[in-house]
Design a protein around this motif. Sequence first.
Motif, short mmCIF file in Angstrom:
data_model
loop_
_atom_site.label_atom_id
_atom_site.label_comp_id
_atom_site.label_asym_id
_atom_site.label_seq_id
_atom_site.Cartn_x
_atom_site.Cartn_y
_atom_site.Cartn_z
N ASN A 527 0.83 -1.21 0.00
CA ASN A 527 0.00 0.00 0.00
C ASN A 527 0.86 1.26 0.00
OD1 ASN A 527 -1.98 -1.89 0.24
ND2 ASN A 527 -3.00 -0.94 2.00
N VAL A 528 0.44 2.23 -0.77
CA VAL A 528 1.18 3.49 -0.87
C VAL A 528 0.84 4.38 0.32
CG1 VAL A 528 1.57 5.56 -2.25
CG2 VAL A 528 1.29 3.33 -3.37
N LEU A 529 1.86 4.97 0.89
CA LEU A 529 1.70 5.93 1.98
C LEU A 529 2.13 7.30 1.47
CD1 LEU A 529 3.44 3.79 4.74
CD2 LEU A 529 0.99 3.96 4.31
N ALA A 530 1.29 8.30 1.67
CA ALA A 530 1.60 9.66 1.23
C ALA A 530 1.90 10.53 2.45
CB ALA A 530 0.45 10.23 0.43
N GLU A 531 3.05 11.13 2.46
CA GLU A 531 3.41 12.08 3.52
C GLU A 531 3.46 13.47 2.90
OE1 GLU A 531 7.21 13.16 6.34
OE2 GLU A 531 6.88 11.06 5.79
N VAL A 532 2.66 14.37 3.45
CA VAL A 532 2.53 15.72 2.88
C VAL A 532 3.20 16.73 3.81
CG1 VAL A 532 0.94 17.49 2.06
CG2 VAL A 532 0.35 15.06 1.79
N THR A 542 4.76 19.51 -0.52
CA THR A 542 5.74 18.53 -1.00
C THR A 542 5.25 17.17 -0.56
OG1 THR A 542 7.54 20.12 -0.82
CG2 THR A 542 8.14 17.79 -0.95
N VAL A 543 5.03 16.27 -1.51
CA VAL A 543 4.42 14.97 -1.24
C VAL A 543 5.46 13.87 -1.47
CG1 VAL A 543 2.54 13.38 -1.80
CG2 VAL A 543 2.21 15.87 -1.99
N THR A 544 5.66 13.07 -0.43
CA THR A 544 6.55 11.92 -0.51
C THR A 544 5.72 10.65 -0.53
OG1 THR A 544 8.26 13.12 0.72
CG2 THR A 544 8.50 10.72 0.56
N LEU A 545 5.95 9.78 -1.49
CA LEU A 545 5.22 8.52 -1.61
C LEU A 545 6.14 7.37 -1.25
CD1 LEU A 545 3.37 9.14 -5.01
CD2 LEU A 545 2.51 9.56 -2.70
N TYR A 551 12.04 -1.71 -1.74
CA TYR A 551 12.23 -0.98 -3.00
C TYR A 551 10.89 -0.85 -3.70
CZ TYR A 551 17.05 -2.22 -1.92
OH TYR A 551 18.26 -2.39 -1.28
N PRO A 552 10.08 0.12 -3.29
CA PRO A 552 8.73 0.23 -3.87
C PRO A 552 8.76 0.67 -5.33
CG PRO A 552 9.21 2.08 -2.42
CD PRO A 552 10.34 1.12 -2.26
N ASN A 553 7.75 0.24 -6.07
CA ASN A 553 7.61 0.59 -7.48
C ASN A 553 6.25 1.28 -7.64
OD1 ASN A 553 8.35 0.67 -10.20
ND2 ASN A 553 7.31 -1.26 -10.66
N ILE A 554 6.27 2.61 -7.53
CA ILE A 554 5.04 3.39 -7.43
C ILE A 554 4.85 4.25 -8.67
CG2 ILE A 554 3.86 5.20 -6.11
CD1 ILE A 554 5.45 4.21 -3.64
N PHE A 555 3.60 4.28 -9.16
CA PHE A 555 3.23 5.16 -10.27
C PHE A 555 2.07 6.04 -9.80
CE2 PHE A 555 5.43 1.69 -12.24
CZ PHE A 555 6.10 2.25 -13.31
N TYR A 556 2.00 7.28 -10.34
CA TYR A 556 0.98 8.21 -9.85
C TYR A 556 0.47 9.12 -10.96
CZ TYR A 556 4.45 12.00 -9.89
OH TYR A 556 5.38 12.94 -10.29
#
Length: 749
Positions: A527-532, A542-545, A551-556
């Motif tokens: 699950n993706v976690l977003a830190e704002v 500034t958003v950190t995913l 080693y996450p592989n995230i697309f947005y």
Amino acid sequence: MYRRLFTLILTLLSLSAYAQLSEPPLIPKPQKVTLAEGRYSISNTSSIYTTEDFSLATELLTSYAYFNALPIEVVKKIGKKHGQGIRLFPAEAVDKIATNGYKIDIDDNGILIKAHNVNAMISGIHTLIQLGLLQENPTELPQLTIYDEPRFDYRGLHLDVSRHFMPFDFLKKYIDIMALYKFNHFHWHITDGAGWRLEIKQYPELTQKAAWRTHTSWKDWANNGTQYIEQGTPNASGGFYTQEQARELVTYAARKGITIIPEIEMPGHSEEVLAVYPELSCSGKPYTQGEFCIGNEGTFVFLKNVLDEVLEIFPSEYIHIGGDEAEKKHWKTCAKCQALKSELGLKDEDELQSYAIQQMDEYLQSKGRKLIGWDEILEGGLTAGATVMSWRGEAGGIKAANMGHDVIMTPGSHLYFDSYQTDPRTQPETLGGFLPIDKVYSYNPVPQEIEKDKAKHILGAQANLWTEYIPTFQHVEYMAFPRALALSEVNWTAQEARSFPDFKKRLQSHYKILQQMDVNYYRPSYNVLAEVDFQQEKMRNTVTLTSEQMYPNIFYTIDGSEPTSKSTPYTAPIELSSSTVIKAASFLDSTRVSPVETTELDIHKAIGKKVFYNTPWEGYPAQKELSLTNGIKGGLSYHDQQWQGFTKGVDVYIDFERREEIKSVAMRFMQIPAPGVYYPGEFKVLLSDNGQNYREVGTIVNTENTTDPQLKFKTFEVRLEKPQMARYVKVVATNPMRGYLFADEIIVY
């Protein structure tokens, strides 16, 4: 051509040497590891040599497959022939090993572990075992030297077996895992209102009836009368441990370097006792209270008789007596309690409880033992020699340590493993709380408020696992591991030597060990976690995913569309200066392996404006007056300092200092019923030009189910049919459930 080939060979050799000399990913991290070239092979011709002092500890080695076929020789005098093989020998002054530390040498001659005492030797043995389990071939060990010692002497894990009884064999497995990661105290919570779990021969009804109840599930039982029934009744659910089993477990744990501390709850949390022995309550009737009658001499006769049998089973220096959450209202109206209070000149019920604790403390001290209790035992005064477990934050522990009492830190904020460890919306129900593994790892058991000369009174830290919502041993494993591995390093490794990124990297290798031990551990989520991070002066987010993957592989996306493997790959924090919706997900190749995480960024008119509170916040101040218009939304926990708590409803207004065009007003709330957090009944928006006369512009009535146990978030938004001009914006939210309303931001466009 030859030069290129030669350079390639040198590069490969260099990489090979680097790989070979990489420090093994041990948990907890040792104090000092010095690597050497080469490996030592354990073969069938290897022998184990030990002195008499460590002969029992040596059995730990032979309990693991790659050592179990090796012969053991107990050495009376160490000679030249003992310079090879696997050797467990006493430390000498020349070795420069700490009193509670150990040293491991692995070289061409074999393996040498040295320590001053048995428990330190056991720690060294478990490091060696862990080192083997981490290898692709456990009989091929890297050559190295390890000097190691623990930061704290007390390194604990707790388990509540009252709310849900756990199988005896599982307790051994729990201890096995604890030992491998260098825990040395098992706090066994064996009595509580949900069931008495230890055979007491003088009081057979404690296990004939008080150990059995009408419902298997604690929650079902708690919601349906909390009745106890006789063992043998067809619907009886529960269980208990015989004294023989308890002795067996004590011996089993001791051989692995673990002391079992039993907890016998008093004076509160004793509903099960008073159901079968109601004469020990203030009312004299069963099912009327959970606290012993302090004014009844029979109470102390009972408790001392129980402790006599407990002390025969458990040789631990410490005995835990609970002492928490006693509801004292019954004592206020009890003639016996009030007579005792008057006789002793006690001013209130806190001092009455303190009297009871002191009686038990003195009794335990007369038997050569020490009392431990939860931090409530500080109320009304504490006897010298008593040890405090600080669970209601750190304040109790700080106070006790500065008074000169020994303390074990167990704050709920960092060490309650019954809390959610990831997004609660994806997890089995718990009582509440949010405690991911990185927060466990961040804990330092010595707060800054501890006076320097009193820091020695912090004995260590312990994680607590209460089982109201944990009905099976598989669920216990899921909640305890791998978070317990983080705590093992908190307790063992020097504060300055700890790093969560380094720990997380080493943790990847330990999932293999947990699999080999058949542990139902919590798997890291995709699950993706977003830190704002909102910078108000720049009006920029500034958003950190991230995810729990190494080693996450995230697309947005930022255009409202659903992310795919062809969307923008996340490689660095995203900076945005306008209201935006980010949608992100994790992928393996082209397959999405997580839900879509939606993060709404609102850069709105109310940011930085002053909020006036007609109804004040209570309990959870967050950022106080700045909370509701600071541009920062709350996360998954109401402990994150962004969710503001209200118990009397919400009635606040914003002064824009001039008339503004208002198009919409919204407010986000949290709901999680177990700890009493609910959505509002109604959400109302009002506007005013003068701050005196308000006109209502919209009301939203909540239709969400208040019994759904899952964590939820809902934005209550009033959109005006036509924009209106106003200087003041007022929001009112009702609280029909009389629990907590948690709000994070008033959003005005």
